[in-house]
Design a protein around this motif. Structure first.
Motif, PDB file in Angstrom:
ATOM      1  N   ASN A  71     -27.120  19.322  22.835  1.00  0.00           N
ATOM      2  CA  ASN A  71     -27.193  20.713  22.395  1.00  0.00           C
ATOM      3  C   ASN A  71     -27.283  21.612  23.620  1.00  0.00           C
ATOM      4  O   ASN A  71     -27.923  21.240  24.612  1.00  0.00           O
ATOM      5  N   GLY A  72     -26.662  22.783  23.532  1.00  0.00           N
ATOM      6  CA  GLY A  72     -26.763  23.706  24.649  1.00  0.00           C
ATOM      7  C   GLY A  72     -25.777  24.851  24.524  1.00  0.00           C
ATOM      8  O   GLY A  72     -25.200  25.085  23.467  1.00  0.00           O
ATOM      9  N   THR A  73     -25.601  25.558  25.649  1.00  0.00           N
ATOM     10  CA  THR A  73     -24.680  26.688  25.720  1.00  0.00           C
ATOM     11  C   THR A  73     -23.668  26.424  26.827  1.00  0.00           C
ATOM     12  O   THR A  73     -24.050  26.066  27.942  1.00  0.00           O
ATOM     13  N   ILE A  74     -22.395  26.605  26.508  1.00  0.00           N
ATOM     14  CA  ILE A  74     -21.341  26.388  27.504  1.00  0.00           C
ATOM     15  C   ILE A  74     -21.399  27.507  28.536  1.00  0.00           C
ATOM     16  O   ILE A  74     -21.311  28.685  28.190  1.00  0.00           O
ATOM     17  N   VAL A  75     -21.560  27.122  29.800  1.00  0.00           N
ATOM     18  CA  VAL A  75     -21.638  28.112  30.875  1.00  0.00           C
ATOM     19  C   VAL A  75     -20.362  28.156  31.718  1.00  0.00           C
ATOM     20  O   VAL A  75     -20.119  29.128  32.423  1.00  0.00           O
ATOM     21  N   GLU A  76     -19.559  27.094  31.632  1.00  0.00           N
ATOM     22  CA  GLU A  76     -18.316  27.071  32.404  1.00  0.00           C
ATOM     23  C   GLU A  76     -17.326  26.119  31.733  1.00  0.00           C
ATOM     24  O   GLU A  76     -17.723  25.105  31.170  1.00  0.00           O
ATOM     25  N   VAL A  77     -16.054  26.483  31.788  1.00  0.00           N
ATOM     26  CA  VAL A  77     -14.976  25.673  31.236  1.00  0.00           C
ATOM     27  C   VAL A  77     -14.011  25.354  32.379  1.00  0.00           C
ATOM     28  O   VAL A  77     -13.729  26.207  33.214  1.00  0.00           O
ATOM     29  N   ASN A  78     -13.525  24.136  32.428  1.00  0.00           N
ATOM     30  CA  ASN A  78     -12.609  23.708  33.485  1.00  0.00           C
ATOM     31  C   ASN A  78     -11.185  24.143  33.132  1.00  0.00           C
ATOM     32  O   ASN A  78     -10.421  23.392  32.530  1.00  0.00           O
ATOM     33  N   HIS A  79     -10.824  25.360  33.542  1.00  0.00           N
ATOM     34  CA  HIS A  79      -9.509  25.909  33.177  1.00  0.00           C
ATOM     35  C   HIS A  79      -8.354  25.222  33.893  1.00  0.00           C
ATOM     36  O   HIS A  79      -7.199  25.406  33.506  1.00  0.00           O
ATOM     37  N   ALA A  80      -8.638  24.407  34.914  1.00  0.00           N
ATOM     38  CA  ALA A  80      -7.566  23.629  35.559  1.00  0.00           C
ATOM     39  C   ALA A  80      -6.902  22.716  34.532  1.00  0.00           C
ATOM     40  O   ALA A  80      -5.712  22.404  34.646  1.00  0.00           O
TER      41      ALA A  80
END
Length: 123
Positions: A71-80
Protein backbone atom coordinates in the motif's frame (compact mmCIF):
# COMPACT_ATOMS: atom_id res chain seq x y z
CA UNK A 1 19.71 -0.20 -0.57
CA UNK A 2 17.84 -2.81 1.34
CA UNK A 3 17.35 -6.36 0.21
CA UNK A 4 14.80 -7.11 -2.45
CA UNK A 5 11.46 -8.66 -1.47
CA UNK A 6 9.17 -10.58 -3.82
CA UNK A 7 5.42 -11.10 -4.23
CA UNK A 8 3.66 -14.28 -5.35
CA UNK A 9 2.60 -12.34 -8.46
CA UNK A 10 6.30 -11.96 -9.44
CA UNK A 11 6.84 -8.33 -8.51
CA UNK A 12 9.97 -7.19 -6.73
CA UNK A 13 10.15 -4.40 -4.15
CA UNK A 14 13.28 -2.63 -2.98
CA UNK A 15 13.11 0.15 -0.41
CA UNK A 16 15.78 2.83 -0.29
CA UNK A 17 16.99 4.67 2.80
CA UNK A 18 14.28 7.34 2.59
CA UNK A 19 11.43 4.79 2.65
CA UNK A 20 10.63 4.95 -1.08
CA UNK A 21 9.97 1.55 -2.65
CA UNK A 22 10.95 0.80 -6.25
CA UNK A 23 8.67 -1.84 -7.81
CA UNK A 24 9.20 -3.92 -10.93
CA UNK A 25 8.65 -7.41 -12.29
CA UNK A 26 11.05 -10.28 -11.75
CA UNK A 27 13.28 -11.85 -14.35
CA UNK A 28 11.08 -14.96 -14.11
CA UNK A 29 8.00 -12.86 -14.99
CA UNK A 30 9.61 -11.16 -17.97
CA UNK A 31 10.89 -14.52 -19.25
CA UNK A 32 7.36 -15.95 -19.02
CA UNK A 33 5.90 -12.95 -20.85
CA UNK A 34 8.47 -12.82 -23.64
CA UNK A 35 9.26 -9.63 -25.53
CA UNK A 36 7.39 -6.70 -24.01
CA UNK A 37 5.73 -4.35 -26.48
CA UNK A 38 3.72 -1.97 -24.28
CA UNK A 39 3.42 -1.00 -20.63
CA UNK A 40 0.49 1.07 -19.39
CA UNK A 41 1.80 2.89 -16.33
CA UNK A 42 -0.30 4.36 -13.53
CA UNK A 43 -0.34 8.06 -12.61
CA UNK A 44 2.00 9.78 -10.18
CA UNK A 45 0.15 10.77 -7.01
CA UNK A 46 -2.18 7.77 -7.26
CA UNK A 47 -2.80 5.81 -4.05
CA UNK A 48 -2.40 2.08 -4.51
CA UNK A 49 -3.79 -0.78 -2.47
CA UNK A 50 -1.97 -4.06 -2.01
CA UNK A 51 -3.30 -6.66 -4.45
CA UNK A 52 -4.93 -4.26 -6.92
CA UNK A 53 -3.94 -4.11 -10.57
CA UNK A 54 -1.92 -0.95 -11.17
CA UNK A 55 -0.46 -1.48 -14.64
CA UNK A 56 -1.00 -3.48 -17.81
CA UNK A 57 1.99 -5.20 -19.40
CA UNK A 58 1.62 -6.38 -22.98
CA UNK A 59 4.02 -8.78 -24.66
CA UNK A 60 4.12 -10.64 -27.95
CA UNK A 61 2.68 -13.65 -26.07
CA UNK A 62 0.10 -12.22 -23.69
CA UNK A 63 -1.17 -9.33 -21.63
CA UNK A 64 -0.52 -9.39 -17.92
CA UNK A 65 -0.98 -7.06 -15.00
CA UNK A 66 1.29 -5.50 -12.41
CA UNK A 67 -0.28 -5.90 -8.98
CA UNK A 68 0.55 -3.62 -6.09
CA UNK A 69 2.66 -5.64 -3.63
CA UNK A 70 2.25 -2.91 -0.96
CA UNK A 71 0.00 0.00 0.00
CA UNK A 72 1.21 3.51 -0.68
CA UNK A 73 1.28 6.53 -2.97
CA UNK A 74 3.04 6.57 -6.33
CA UNK A 75 5.71 9.27 -6.24
CA UNK A 76 7.46 8.53 -9.54
CA UNK A 77 6.75 6.62 -12.75
CA UNK A 78 9.48 5.30 -15.06
CA UNK A 79 8.48 7.08 -18.27
CA UNK A 80 11.43 5.52 -20.14
CA UNK A 81 9.19 2.44 -20.36
CA UNK A 82 6.63 4.39 -22.44
CA UNK A 83 8.98 4.26 -25.42
CA UNK A 84 11.23 1.34 -24.45
CA UNK A 85 9.30 -1.47 -22.71
CA UNK A 86 12.07 -3.81 -23.86
CA UNK A 87 14.28 -2.35 -21.10
CA UNK A 88 12.47 -4.78 -18.80
CA UNK A 89 13.49 -7.71 -21.01
CA UNK A 90 17.09 -6.52 -20.99
CA UNK A 91 17.34 -6.30 -17.20
CA UNK A 92 14.10 -6.86 -15.27
CA UNK A 93 15.70 -6.73 -11.84
CA UNK A 94 17.10 -3.23 -12.32
CA UNK A 95 14.23 -1.72 -14.33
CA UNK A 96 11.62 -0.27 -11.99
CA UNK A 97 8.08 0.60 -13.10
CA UNK A 98 7.05 2.87 -10.23
CA UNK A 99 8.36 4.31 -6.98
CA UNK A 100 5.99 4.32 -4.02
CA UNK A 101 5.94 6.06 -0.65
CA UNK A 102 4.91 3.19 1.60
CA UNK A 103 1.96 3.48 3.95
CA UNK A 104 3.52 0.94 6.34
CA UNK A 105 7.03 -0.44 5.93
CA UNK A 106 6.06 -3.46 8.05
CA UNK A 107 4.07 -4.75 5.04
CA UNK A 108 7.40 -5.83 3.55
CA UNK A 109 7.43 -8.64 6.12
CA UNK A 110 4.51 -10.21 4.21
CA UNK A 111 6.65 -10.56 1.07
CA UNK A 112 9.17 -13.30 0.25
CA UNK A 113 12.93 -13.07 0.45
CA UNK A 114 15.16 -14.36 -2.38
CA UNK A 115 15.32 -17.91 -0.99
CA UNK A 116 11.55 -18.21 -0.58
CA UNK A 117 10.93 -16.72 -4.03
CA UNK A 118 13.35 -19.13 -5.71
CA UNK A 119 11.52 -22.00 -4.00
CA UNK A 120 8.18 -20.55 -5.19
CA UNK A 121 9.21 -20.43 -8.85
CA UNK A 122 10.87 -23.84 -8.71
CA UNK A 123 7.53 -25.52 -7.97
Amino acid sequence: MSQIKYSEEHEWVQVDDDGIASIGITDFAQAQLGDLVYIELPEEGQDIQKGESISVIESVKAASELYAPVNGTIVEVNHALDDEPELVNQNAMSTWFIKVKLTDIAELDDLMDETAYQACIAE
